[in-house]
Motif scaffolding. Structure first.
Motif, PDB file in Angstrom:
ATOM      1  N   ILE A   1      -4.813   0.902  12.963  1.00  0.00           N
ATOM      2  CA  ILE A   1      -4.757   0.631  11.274  1.00  0.00           C
ATOM      3  C   ILE A   1      -5.605  -0.406  10.841  1.00  0.00           C
ATOM      4  O   ILE A   1      -5.381  -1.494  11.660  1.00  0.00           O
ATOM      5  CB  ILE A   1      -3.274   0.500  10.867  1.00  0.00           C
ATOM      6  CG1 ILE A   1      -2.428   1.781  11.117  1.00  0.00           C
ATOM      7  CG2 ILE A   1      -3.281   0.176   9.596  1.00  0.00           C
ATOM      8  CD1 ILE A   1      -0.910   1.586  11.209  1.00  0.00           C
TER       9      ILE A   1
ATOM     10  N   THR B   1      -7.696  -1.695   4.403  1.00  0.00           N
ATOM     11  CA  THR B   1      -7.645  -0.451   3.729  1.00  0.00           C
ATOM     12  C   THR B   1      -6.293   0.334   3.957  1.00  0.00           C
ATOM     13  O   THR B   1      -6.106   1.199   3.246  1.00  0.00           O
ATOM     14  CB  THR B   1      -8.701   0.404   3.933  1.00  0.00           C
ATOM     15  OG1 THR B   1      -8.708   1.000   5.504  1.00  0.00           O
ATOM     16  CG2 THR B   1     -10.104   0.109   3.608  1.00  0.00           C
TER      17      THR B   1
ATOM     18  N   THR C   1      -5.402   2.237   6.473  1.00  0.00           N
ATOM     19  CA  THR C   1      -5.664   3.545   6.866  1.00  0.00           C
ATOM     20  C   THR C   1      -5.735   3.533   8.388  1.00  0.00           C
ATOM     21  O   THR C   1      -5.965   2.670   9.149  1.00  0.00           O
ATOM     22  CB  THR C   1      -7.131   3.859   6.448  1.00  0.00           C
ATOM     23  OG1 THR C   1      -8.143   3.245   6.993  1.00  0.00           O
ATOM     24  CG2 THR C   1      -7.398   4.376   4.856  1.00  0.00           C
TER      25      THR C   1
ATOM     26  N   ILE D   1       1.608   5.262   4.942  1.00  0.00           N
ATOM     27  CA  ILE D   1       0.778   6.086   5.832  1.00  0.00           C
ATOM     28  C   ILE D   1       1.727   7.257   6.533  1.00  0.00           C
ATOM     29  O   ILE D   1       2.661   6.992   7.019  1.00  0.00           O
ATOM     30  CB  ILE D   1      -0.015   5.514   6.846  1.00  0.00           C
ATOM     31  CG1 ILE D   1      -1.072   4.574   6.572  1.00  0.00           C
ATOM     32  CG2 ILE D   1      -0.596   6.511   8.080  1.00  0.00           C
ATOM     33  CD1 ILE D   1      -1.842   3.803   7.580  1.00  0.00           C
TER      34      ILE D   1
ATOM     35  N   HIS E   1       0.847  -1.045  -0.140  1.00  0.00           N
ATOM     36  CA  HIS E   1       0.064   0.012   0.184  1.00  0.00           C
ATOM     37  C   HIS E   1       0.817   1.463   0.056  1.00  0.00           C
ATOM     38  O   HIS E   1       2.048   1.182   0.246  1.00  0.00           O
ATOM     39  CB  HIS E   1      -0.876   0.172   1.294  1.00  0.00           C
ATOM     40  CG  HIS E   1      -1.882  -1.094   1.259  1.00  0.00           C
ATOM     41  ND1 HIS E   1      -3.044  -1.282   0.594  1.00  0.00           N
ATOM     42  CD2 HIS E   1      -1.621  -2.342   2.265  1.00  0.00           C
ATOM     43  CE1 HIS E   1      -3.647  -2.515   1.120  1.00  0.00           C
ATOM     44  NE2 HIS E   1      -2.926  -3.013   1.882  1.00  0.00           N
TER      45      HIS E   1
END
Length: 708
Positions: free
Chosen positions: A132, A136, A138, A80, A77
């Motif tokens: 987290i 996803t 996030t 973040i 991903h």
């Protein structure tokens, strides 16, 4: 720096350039022994987490959280970003803190019971936590004031540790702004913590924690490993000692005394001492649990990494402690009276029944004590005032290495036996593999992982590979299995792991883990040298030179080897190596004999491992550079002049190569979704490693030569 050290440095630098054509420099991570690497594009990466339910590797760094595929270290991903705001950073600096410390350094990543990833960061000296979503990827920040207190230190430089037990988080960390208060906390579920007013800890440095499951009917235990000041000693100087502490997973606190506080907290001293030399290793840097027989918690051993508390001494020692020995001390050891503050002072009070600090088990349930909440106040009051035991848990080091600083240790099981394979990370970015069979430690490999000098701060074992983390990069290398030992000599060293050299296949293959006592695995290597009959090496030397004679001893015994040499007194032994100042009386035959500590499958008598013949060089014949460290003042000055010329030319070449490499890297990064980090294996850059002139424990071909 002394003139001698400067001379040695200049000489080594010139030989380094002549032999490798380069010096150590910053490049992308190479493909190491068939492994992969990734430059992370972040700074201060320090926390590594493997999600057991997926092939995701989570990594926490300064202001960033990354998710990568474990198999190839590519991005799963986009990262973040979780950074402290400018306002919070200015507030932090306004409180007298350095600018570098006023960022958000991720310090904790753990998988909770519901599958979410719990994350905490120092957040400009105001620790914050969040959750987290692994699907996803996030981040949802946790609401409330001081949510990170006791879970993550305010100061990102302070050590701390955390572990989850059945999805419940346990942490040990400094708990105030100044870093003077410390807490061991169950941070989720039914919260239990340590009351600072009880004063159970004295300036601790937490390095590791572990969950140990017990047999049915007994409560699981959480163990914490740390170094702290020894307040039991009435001395003028601070003495640092190593402790192991334990709490029970089911501890819910007392009903009146120790409400919402640990009722089961006990601690004992760990002693790592070389019995022959009498030297103590007192500063713990890491600890790792290993269950030797799967499914049998009683077979658990803790492999611990120590150093000396004396500044300037670079030494690393490994001691191993069995769970059985630790459990025995906690179950039967005497309680120390902390109020009297005397050496070896046991408590004058009678120990109440049930024994303080016990975990709830079937025996206590039979007496009507179903939880810590049911324990009598007299028992809890005694536990509150007597957290330290008088008995110590003792061990002798399995190996001692001087001049090497190990930062991390892990261990893997070998054939469900007491043998183990240790993986040790160094402060120079190397991974060392050491086999442990009985009391014998054998160095198998020294693998340079990065071409920049940065410490290993994480090692994670996953599916026959080891993932090694440093502040700016990750490496994944295969280190398990006999196939990684590419030469016959190294395969012979791994005989205790069940490896033998197949002459027909010219490969190292798995065989019985028990080597026949009379068999010497080196005989199949065809070198003409038996283990105890090395070829005599002739060294031609000149008067006044200093030669360092290495002792080719593969076993990392804490015991130094014994040298036989001429009666000339111009010698000095450095652990197992011998330094000789050449003179007329120092010429002649030198031999080194070594014996490993403990049982030895090839015989317990000291073994001849290296032989040298020192002969004075005829001045009419041009000399040559012999093995050993040659230090000549005249040659040093000539070398330093040559160094200036050669390094200038080298610098220009490296500079142009790096410009091209960086341009290629930037193009590569833009092509990969614009994420600012390489998601695949890095392009090959120059491989430039320090070429040590002193013979090391690693055979040729197991370090730089096998790096692509």
């Amino acid at each position: 720096m002394s003139l001698l050290n400067m001379s040695t440095t200049c000489y080594m630098a010139v030989i380094l350039w002549l032999t490798t054509g380069s010096t150590r420099c910053q490049t992308a991570i190479p493909n190491v022994h068939g492994g992969v690497g990734a430059v992370l594009g972040v700074s201060n990466a320090s926390v590594l987490l493997q999600d057991p339910s997926s092939e995701t590797l989570y990594l926490g760094a300064r202001g960033s959280i990354l998710a990568l595929h474990t198999s190839n270290l590519t991005w799963k991903h986009p990262s973040i970003k979780w950074e402290a705001t400018e306002k919070e950073r200015k507030s932090c600096m306004g409180k007298g803190k350095r600018e570098d410390d006023c960022y958000n350094y991720i310090c904790l990543l753990e998988v909770l019971k519901d599958g979410r990833i719990y994350v905490c960061g120092s957040y400009a000296y105001d620790p914050q936590c969040g959750f987290i979503d692994p699907v996803t990827f996030t981040l949802v920040k946790e609401e409330g004031d001081k949510v990170g207190k006791g879970k993550c230190p305010y100061d990102p430089r302070q050590p701390h540790t955390a572990v989850t037990a059945d999805g419940v988080l346990y942490t040990a960390s400094p708990s105030n702004f100044w870093g003077t208060e410390f807490d061991i906390t169950r941070a989720a579920g039914q919260q239990v913590r340590m009351d600072q007013s009880i004063n159970w800890l004295s300036d601790p440095e937490f390095v590791s924690s572990a969950l140990v499951r017990e047999s049915p009917g007994d409560d699981d235990k959480i163990y914490f490993f740390f170094t702290e000041n020894a307040i039991e000693y009435d001395l003028y100087t601070k003495v640092r000692v190593t402790r192991v502490a334990r709490v029970c997973k089911g501890d819910v606190g007392g009903s009146k005394t120790l409400q919402k506080r640990w009722t089961s907290f006990l601690k004992a001293q760990l002693v790592c001492r070389d019995r022959d030399s009498g030297q103590y290793y007192t500063v713990l840097t890491h600890a790792y649990p290993l269950e030797h027989r799967l499914g049998d918690p009683s077979s658990t051993h803790f492999y611990t990494l120590f150093t000396s508390q004396w500044k300037g001494e670079r030494v690393s020692a490994v001691c191993v402690y069995s769970l059985a020995d630790i459990t025995k001390v906690f179950a039967t050891g005497g309680f120390r009276d902390m109020k009297r503050n005397c050496v070896n002072s046991g408590s004058s009070e009678s120990v109440p029944d049930p024994r303080p600090g016990q975990c709830i088990n079937d025996d206590l349930r039979a007496q009507g004590y179903n939880s810590s909440f049911d324990m009598p106040d007299r028992v809890l009051q005694f536990a509150k005032e007597h957290p330290l035991l008088t008995s110590t848990v003792d061990a002798a080091p399995l190996l001692v290495r001087r001049g090497t600083t190990y930062t991390r240790i892990t261990a893997t099981n070998i054939s469900n036996s007491d043998a183990a394979l240790l993986h040790l990370g160094t402060d120079q970015g190397e991974l060392h593999s050491v086999s442990i069979v009985g009391r014998i430690a054998t160095l198998l490999q020294e693998i340079p992982l990065t071409t920049s000098v940065e410490p290993v701060n994480n090692i994670l074992i996953h599916q026959g590979h080891v993932v090694v983390g440093s502040p700016s990069s990750l490496s994944r290398v295969p280190v398990e299995g006999c196939r990684v030992y590419s030469s016959c000599q190294v395969c012979a060293r791994a005989a205790g792991l069940g490896c033998v050299w197949d002459v027909n296949k010219r490969a190292c293959v798995a065989d019985s883990p028990v080597q026949r006592e009379s068999e010497d695995p080196l005989k199949v290597c065809g070198t003409g040298e038996g283990r105890c009959s090395p070829v005599v090496k002739e060294l031609r030397v000149k008067k006044g030179l200093v030669v360092l004679l290495p002792c080719d001893h593969p076993h990392l015994s804490p015991l130094p080897c014994v040298w036989e040499h001429p009666q000339g007194r111009h010698t000095q032994q450095h652990h197992s190596h011998l330094e000789v100042t050449v003179s007329g009386s120092s010429l002649g035959f030198y031999s080194c004999r070594c014996s490993a500590q403990g049982d030895y499958s090839w015989g317990s008598e000291p073994c001849l491992t290296a032989s040298y013949q020192l002969i004075m060089e005829d001045l009419s014949v041009k000399g040559r550079v012999d093995p050993g460290l040659w230090r000549s003042p005249v040659w040093v000055y000539i070398s330093c002049v040559l160094l200036g010329v050669l390094v200038g030319a080298l610098g220009a070449t490296v500079f142009l190569k790096r410009l091209c490499w960086r341009a290629a890297q930037q193009t590569q990064l833009v092509d990969r979704n614009g994420r600012g980090a390489n998601q695949g294996q890095q392009g090959r850059g120059p491989t430039c490693y320090e070429n040590k002139l002193v013979m090391s424990d690693t055979p040729v071909g197991q370090s730089g030569e096998s790096v692509l």
